[in-house]
Design an enzyme around this catalytic site. Structure first.
Site, mmCIF file in Angstrom:
data_model
loop_
_atom_site.group_PDB
_atom_site.id
_atom_site.type_symbol
_atom_site.label_atom_id
_atom_site.label_comp_id
_atom_site.label_asym_id
_atom_site.label_seq_id
_atom_site.Cartn_x
_atom_site.Cartn_y
_atom_site.Cartn_z
ATOM 1 N N ASP A 8 0.870 -1.173 0.000
ATOM 2 C CA ASP A 8 0.000 0.000 0.000
ATOM 3 C C ASP A 8 0.914 1.232 0.000
ATOM 4 O O ASP A 8 2.095 1.147 0.350
ATOM 5 C CB ASP A 8 -0.872 -0.047 1.253
ATOM 6 C CG ASP A 8 -1.667 1.222 1.476
ATOM 7 O OD1 ASP A 8 -2.360 1.658 0.551
ATOM 8 O OD2 ASP A 8 -1.555 1.789 2.582
ATOM 9 N N ASP A 10 -0.162 5.139 0.872
ATOM 10 C CA ASP A 10 -0.424 6.090 1.955
ATOM 11 C C ASP A 10 -0.530 5.373 3.291
ATOM 12 O O ASP A 10 -1.347 4.460 3.445
ATOM 13 C CB ASP A 10 -1.732 6.847 1.688
ATOM 14 C CG ASP A 10 -1.712 7.614 0.384
ATOM 15 O OD1 ASP A 10 -1.600 8.840 0.428
ATOM 16 O OD2 ASP A 10 -1.804 6.980 -0.687
ATOM 17 N N ASP A 168 -1.595 -0.718 6.088
ATOM 18 C CA ASP A 168 -1.753 -0.122 7.423
ATOM 19 C C ASP A 168 -3.191 -0.011 7.888
ATOM 20 O O ASP A 168 -3.439 0.576 8.945
ATOM 21 C CB ASP A 168 -1.129 1.283 7.428
ATOM 22 C CG ASP A 168 -1.973 2.288 6.654
ATOM 23 O OD1 ASP A 168 -2.421 3.288 7.251
ATOM 24 O OD2 ASP A 168 -2.210 2.073 5.451
#
Length: 216
Positions: A8, A10, A168
């Site tokens: 991922d 961001d 995240d």
């Protein structure tokens, strides 16, 4: 042995929250809507810009027309300012170099729109030869749909068992489940570790270098 690590963007590779908040607040202010503190954006992001704008708008103003108005101001402003405050998380450049030296293929799978995803990856990690850099594209389902991970696997000619997905948020953990690949939840991003653990990822990384231990 893992052949491919899909990241991922961001909250995982880059801390982009300050630029996302500033750009969204700029667009909200342009139309007279209330703005939000930076920390509020930790829970607004993760599902692409249209969902970001919907969450940032007042509840009684979440219309397609208002979302499009915010987008029309946000995109050109963010394109100009998306490297003002964004930075790689500690240890990430070194991790990517270490993985590359080991012969592991690398990919990015983001819900950020494609042009910004490509720009940020090229700007912050110009020396890393990613096999694919995929963001939000028109007509293509966003994460947690597994398609973006499957496309990354196809580019790397890697099986599900040979793939590690790193993110995240709950969206990332769901994406890994949907794709049938091992997940790494990182604790330095936008969401608390409890949110990650609720999806029972194979691994939890508390620092970037931990991911090197999850390749076997």
């Amino acid at each position: 042995m893992k052949k491919l690590v899909v990241f991922d963007l961001d909250g995982t590779l880059l801390n982009t929250i300050a630029d996302l908040a500033a750009s969204t607040n700029h667009a909200l202010e342009a139309f007279g809507f209330p703005t939000h503190p930076v920390e509020a954006y930790n829970y607004f992001v993760g599902n692409g810009i249209f969902k970001l704008f919907e969450r940032a708008l007042p509840e009684n103003a979440r219309t397609p027309e208002n979302i499009e108005r915010i987008r029309s101001v946000f995109v050109p402003y963010y394109n100009e300012h998306n490297t003002d405050l964004s930075r790689p998380y500690p240890g990430i450049p070194e991790l990517l170099q270490a993985l590359h030296r080991r012969g592991v293929q690398l990919a990015v799978a983001s819900n950020k729109y494609q042009a910004a995803t490509e720009k940020l990856v090229a700007y912050y990690f110009p020396e890393i030869p990613f096999v694919s850099v995929l963001g939000q594209r028109e007509g293509v389902p966003t994460k947690p749909d597994a398609g973006i991970v499957n496309q990354s696997r196809e580019a790397a000619q890697a099986t599900s068992a040979e793939t590690l997905y790193v993110g995240d948020s709950n969206v990332d953990m769901q994406t890994a489940l949907n794709a049938g690949v091992d997940a790494v939840g990182v604790t330095w991003g936008f969401r608390p570790v409890e949110e990650l653990q609720a999806y029972r990822p194979r691994y939890i990384a508390r620092r970037a270098a931990d991911i090197l231990d999850f390749l076997d």
